[in-house]
Design a protein around this motif. Structure first.
Motif, PDB file in Angstrom:
ATOM      1  N   ILE A  11       0.740  -0.972   0.128  1.00  0.00           N
ATOM      2  CA  ILE A  11      -0.030  -0.006  -0.020  1.00  0.00           C
ATOM      3  C   ILE A  11       0.667   1.335  -0.083  1.00  0.00           C
ATOM      4  O   ILE A  11       0.378   2.443  -0.118  1.00  0.00           O
ATOM      5  CB  ILE A  11      -1.158  -0.037   1.309  1.00  0.00           C
ATOM      6  N   VAL A  12       2.203   1.230   0.052  1.00  0.00           N
ATOM      7  CA  VAL A  12       2.841   2.324   0.262  1.00  0.00           C
ATOM      8  C   VAL A  12       3.220   3.190  -0.951  1.00  0.00           C
ATOM      9  O   VAL A  12       3.135   2.668  -2.224  1.00  0.00           O
ATOM     10  CB  VAL A  12       4.217   2.069   0.971  1.00  0.00           C
ATOM     11  N   ARG A  13       3.064   4.394  -1.081  1.00  0.00           N
ATOM     12  CA  ARG A  13       3.244   5.269  -2.024  1.00  0.00           C
ATOM     13  C   ARG A  13       4.248   6.451  -1.748  1.00  0.00           C
ATOM     14  O   ARG A  13       4.265   6.756  -0.619  1.00  0.00           O
ATOM     15  CB  ARG A  13       2.004   5.848  -2.668  1.00  0.00           C
ATOM     16  N   LYS A  14       4.838   6.952  -2.825  1.00  0.00           N
ATOM     17  CA  LYS A  14       5.734   7.963  -2.603  1.00  0.00           C
ATOM     18  C   LYS A  14       4.821   9.137  -2.819  1.00  0.00           C
ATOM     19  O   LYS A  14       4.005   9.319  -3.505  1.00  0.00           O
ATOM     20  CB  LYS A  14       7.249   8.059  -3.447  1.00  0.00           C
ATOM     21  N   ALA A  15       5.320  10.416  -2.128  1.00  0.00           N
ATOM     22  CA  ALA A  15       4.608  11.825  -2.487  1.00  0.00           C
ATOM     23  C   ALA A  15       5.579  12.742  -2.408  1.00  0.00           C
ATOM     24  O   ALA A  15       6.767  12.549  -2.136  1.00  0.00           O
ATOM     25  CB  ALA A  15       3.427  11.981  -1.323  1.00  0.00           C
ATOM     26  N   THR A  16       5.147  13.926  -2.494  1.00  0.00           N
ATOM     27  CA  THR A  16       6.035  15.197  -2.139  1.00  0.00           C
ATOM     28  C   THR A  16       5.390  16.280  -1.297  1.00  0.00           C
ATOM     29  O   THR A  16       4.197  16.512  -1.814  1.00  0.00           O
ATOM     30  CB  THR A  16       6.213  15.753  -3.682  1.00  0.00           C
ATOM     31  N   GLU A  17       5.876  16.711  -0.439  1.00  0.00           N
ATOM     32  CA  GLU A  17       5.489  17.645   0.331  1.00  0.00           C
ATOM     33  C   GLU A  17       6.104  18.911  -0.086  1.00  0.00           C
ATOM     34  O   GLU A  17       7.172  19.135  -0.429  1.00  0.00           O
ATOM     35  CB  GLU A  17       6.003  17.289   1.815  1.00  0.00           C
ATOM     36  N   PHE A  18       5.154  19.989   0.164  1.00  0.00           N
ATOM     37  CA  PHE A  18       5.538  21.424  -0.032  1.00  0.00           C
ATOM     38  C   PHE A  18       5.558  22.147   1.431  1.00  0.00           C
ATOM     39  O   PHE A  18       4.539  22.179   2.026  1.00  0.00           O
ATOM     40  CB  PHE A  18       4.697  21.986  -0.890  1.00  0.00           C
ATOM     41  N   ILE A  19       6.663  22.876   1.663  1.00  0.00           N
ATOM     42  CA  ILE A  19       6.892  23.497   2.905  1.00  0.00           C
ATOM     43  C   ILE A  19       6.798  24.815   2.706  1.00  0.00           C
ATOM     44  O   ILE A  19       7.310  25.467   1.719  1.00  0.00           O
ATOM     45  CB  ILE A  19       8.239  23.092   3.378  1.00  0.00           C
ATOM     46  N   THR A  20       6.030  25.685   3.617  1.00  0.00           N
ATOM     47  CA  THR A  20       5.849  27.313   3.455  1.00  0.00           C
ATOM     48  C   THR A  20       6.955  28.189   3.753  1.00  0.00           C
ATOM     49  O   THR A  20       7.280  27.885   4.882  1.00  0.00           O
ATOM     50  CB  THR A  20       4.602  27.523   3.980  1.00  0.00           C
ATOM     51  N   GLY A  21       7.409  28.795   2.875  1.00  0.00           N
ATOM     52  CA  GLY A  21       8.555  29.982   3.345  1.00  0.00           C
ATOM     53  C   GLY A  21       9.735  29.412   3.710  1.00  0.00           C
ATOM     54  O   GLY A  21      10.166  28.157   3.467  1.00  0.00           O
ATOM     55  N   GLY A  22      10.314  30.138   4.375  1.00  0.00           N
ATOM     56  CA  GLY A  22      11.878  29.834   4.814  1.00  0.00           C
ATOM     57  C   GLY A  22      13.003  30.252   4.071  1.00  0.00           C
ATOM     58  O   GLY A  22      14.290  29.723   4.283  1.00  0.00           O
ATOM     59  N   PHE A  23      12.606  30.887   2.948  1.00  0.00           N
ATOM     60  CA  PHE A  23      13.913  31.192   2.206  1.00  0.00           C
ATOM     61  C   PHE A  23      13.446  32.271   1.038  1.00  0.00           C
ATOM     62  O   PHE A  23      12.199  32.522   1.065  1.00  0.00           O
ATOM     63  CB  PHE A  23      14.077  29.946   1.072  1.00  0.00           C
ATOM     64  N   LYS A  24      14.421  32.939   0.526  1.00  0.00           N
ATOM     65  CA  LYS A  24      14.175  34.231  -0.122  1.00  0.00           C
ATOM     66  C   LYS A  24      13.556  33.749  -1.783  1.00  0.00           C
ATOM     67  O   LYS A  24      14.212  33.026  -2.219  1.00  0.00           O
ATOM     68  CB  LYS A  24      15.429  34.945  -0.337  1.00  0.00           C
ATOM     69  N   PRO A  25      12.536  34.287  -2.069  1.00  0.00           N
ATOM     70  CA  PRO A  25      11.879  33.763  -3.192  1.00  0.00           C
ATOM     71  C   PRO A  25      12.714  34.410  -4.479  1.00  0.00           C
ATOM     72  O   PRO A  25      13.396  35.365  -4.563  1.00  0.00           O
ATOM     73  CB  PRO A  25      10.705  34.373  -3.153  1.00  0.00           C
ATOM     74  N   THR A  26      12.619  33.540  -5.544  1.00  0.00           N
ATOM     75  CA  THR A  26      13.149  34.043  -6.761  1.00  0.00           C
ATOM     76  C   THR A  26      12.128  34.590  -7.707  1.00  0.00           C
ATOM     77  O   THR A  26      12.612  35.052  -8.749  1.00  0.00           O
ATOM     78  CB  THR A  26      13.977  32.892  -7.335  1.00  0.00           C
ATOM     79  N   ASN A  27      10.968  33.993  -7.671  1.00  0.00           N
ATOM     80  CA  ASN A  27       9.803  34.624  -8.578  1.00  0.00           C
ATOM     81  C   ASN A  27      10.215  33.970  -9.881  1.00  0.00           C
ATOM     82  O   ASN A  27       9.986  34.899 -10.869  1.00  0.00           O
ATOM     83  CB  ASN A  27       9.646  36.087  -8.425  1.00  0.00           C
ATOM     84  N   PRO A 125       6.630  31.564  -1.121  1.00  0.00           N
ATOM     85  CA  PRO A 125       7.254  30.349  -1.972  1.00  0.00           C
ATOM     86  C   PRO A 125       7.109  29.239  -1.224  1.00  0.00           C
ATOM     87  O   PRO A 125       7.127  29.048   0.106  1.00  0.00           O
ATOM     88  CB  PRO A 125       8.469  31.007  -2.239  1.00  0.00           C
ATOM     89  N   LEU A 126       7.201  28.137  -2.072  1.00  0.00           N
ATOM     90  CA  LEU A 126       7.236  26.756  -1.420  1.00  0.00           C
ATOM     91  C   LEU A 126       8.610  25.748  -1.664  1.00  0.00           C
ATOM     92  O   LEU A 126       8.838  26.051  -2.980  1.00  0.00           O
ATOM     93  CB  LEU A 126       6.041  25.836  -2.011  1.00  0.00           C
ATOM     94  N   THR A 127       8.861  25.315  -0.860  1.00  0.00           N
ATOM     95  CA  THR A 127      10.080  24.152  -1.304  1.00  0.00           C
ATOM     96  C   THR A 127       9.357  22.824  -1.035  1.00  0.00           C
ATOM     97  O   THR A 127       8.367  22.584  -0.676  1.00  0.00           O
ATOM     98  CB  THR A 127      11.193  24.294  -0.086  1.00  0.00           C
ATOM     99  N   SER A 128       9.854  22.030  -2.122  1.00  0.00           N
ATOM    100  CA  SER A 128       9.453  20.496  -2.018  1.00  0.00           C
ATOM    101  C   SER A 128      10.433  19.541  -1.208  1.00  0.00           C
ATOM    102  O   SER A 128      11.588  19.882  -1.231  1.00  0.00           O
ATOM    103  CB  SER A 128       9.362  20.095  -3.575  1.00  0.00           C
ATOM    104  N   LYS A 129       9.790  18.558  -0.896  1.00  0.00           N
ATOM    105  CA  LYS A 129      10.691  17.335  -0.094  1.00  0.00           C
ATOM    106  C   LYS A 129       9.891  16.259  -0.399  1.00  0.00           C
ATOM    107  O   LYS A 129       8.805  15.918  -0.445  1.00  0.00           O
ATOM    108  CB  LYS A 129      10.586  17.807   1.431  1.00  0.00           C
ATOM    109  N   LEU A 130      10.935  15.263  -0.884  1.00  0.00           N
ATOM    110  CA  LEU A 130      10.180  13.834  -1.255  1.00  0.00           C
ATOM    111  C   LEU A 130      10.004  13.219   0.074  1.00  0.00           C
ATOM    112  O   LEU A 130      10.738  13.082   0.989  1.00  0.00           O
ATOM    113  CB  LEU A 130      11.225  13.020  -1.985  1.00  0.00           C
TER     114      LEU A 130
END
Length: 232
Positions: A11-27, A125-130
């Motif tokens: 039943i396990v699956r991989k996903a990607t989490e998105f974390i809010t802020g914490g870095f200077k955006p590049t736009n 901005p959002l950063t991604s994490k596996l």
């Protein structure tokens, strides 16, 4: 491999989490955001809701540099999401007080500084994490009846105390994996596949009724999208 490991493997699956802020955006053209959308086609503007009011730019999801992308988005470059000030509370088709725009890899996008001055969502901005391991929630989250029976057998025989002793569902903003329903899960409909979710976000000052979550599913045959949200 013991029975618990066998169940988890199935039943396990991989996903990607998105974390809010914490870095200077590049736009940049490959940056994801909550509370801000700046990627549009040349002829596009911020859409309007059923009452003719500007929608709120909610989410910009760029798939560049994301390691685990659902197959149903294999030709997709960017997704942008807009919502009405009053969210729909039922399973809802695209364009009915919410809107998702899906851009293919061949689409030409431009950066536009368009905003809704009435938006209460603070942009970040959002950063991604596996996420290596994501599992269904127990009630309607994606387990088959056969798998539920196997897990109940383990509980009844006291091999485990509870399903959540051996699994964990990742909440928050998430691409792929399983939907993190707050209440009993729902069926999006034939050929619909859960794709990603947008959660209540304290940092972005975005609350869905009572710490709820928006779930977005896509039809594998027609390409149509559906919206659903629930809350505690």
């Amino acid at each position: 491999m013991n029975e618990i490991e066998n169940i988890k493997k199935q039943i396990v699956r991989k996903a990607t989490e998105f974390i809010t802020g914490g870095f200077k955006p590049t736009n940049s053209i490959s940056e994801s955001w909550i509370g801000k959308v700046y990627l549009f086609k040349e002829d596009e503007e911020i859409p309007k809701d059923n009452e003719g009011n500007l929608m709120l730019p909610l989410f910009q999801l760029c798939l560049d540099n994301i390691e685990n992308i659902p197959e149903i988005l294999s030709d997709t470059k960017v997704l942008t999401v807009f919502i009405a000030d009053e969210l729909p509370m039922d399973l809802t088709k695209n364009g009915n007080d919410w809107l998702i725009r899906e851009y293919k890899k061949s689409d030409n996008l431009t950066i536009k500084e368009l905003t809704n001055p009435k938006s209460f969502i603070k942009p970040f901005p959002l950063t991604s994490k596996l996420i290596e391991e994501d599992y269904p929630v127990w009630d309607g989250g994606g387990l088959t009846s056969e798998m539920e029976d196997k897990i109940l057998e383990l509980e009844n025989s006291e091999v485990i105390d509870n399903y959540y002793d051996i699994t964990e569902n990742q909440y928050g903003h998430k691409l792929g994996g399983y939907p993190s329903f707050c209440q009993s899960g729902i069926d999006f409909g034939d050929d619909y596949e859960f794709v990603f979710q947008i959660a209540s976000d304290e940092k972005a000052q975005f609350n869905i009724v009572d710490s709820g979550t928006i779930f977005l599913a896509k039809n594998s045959k027609t390409g149509e999208w559906r919206f659903y949200c629930d809350f505690y």
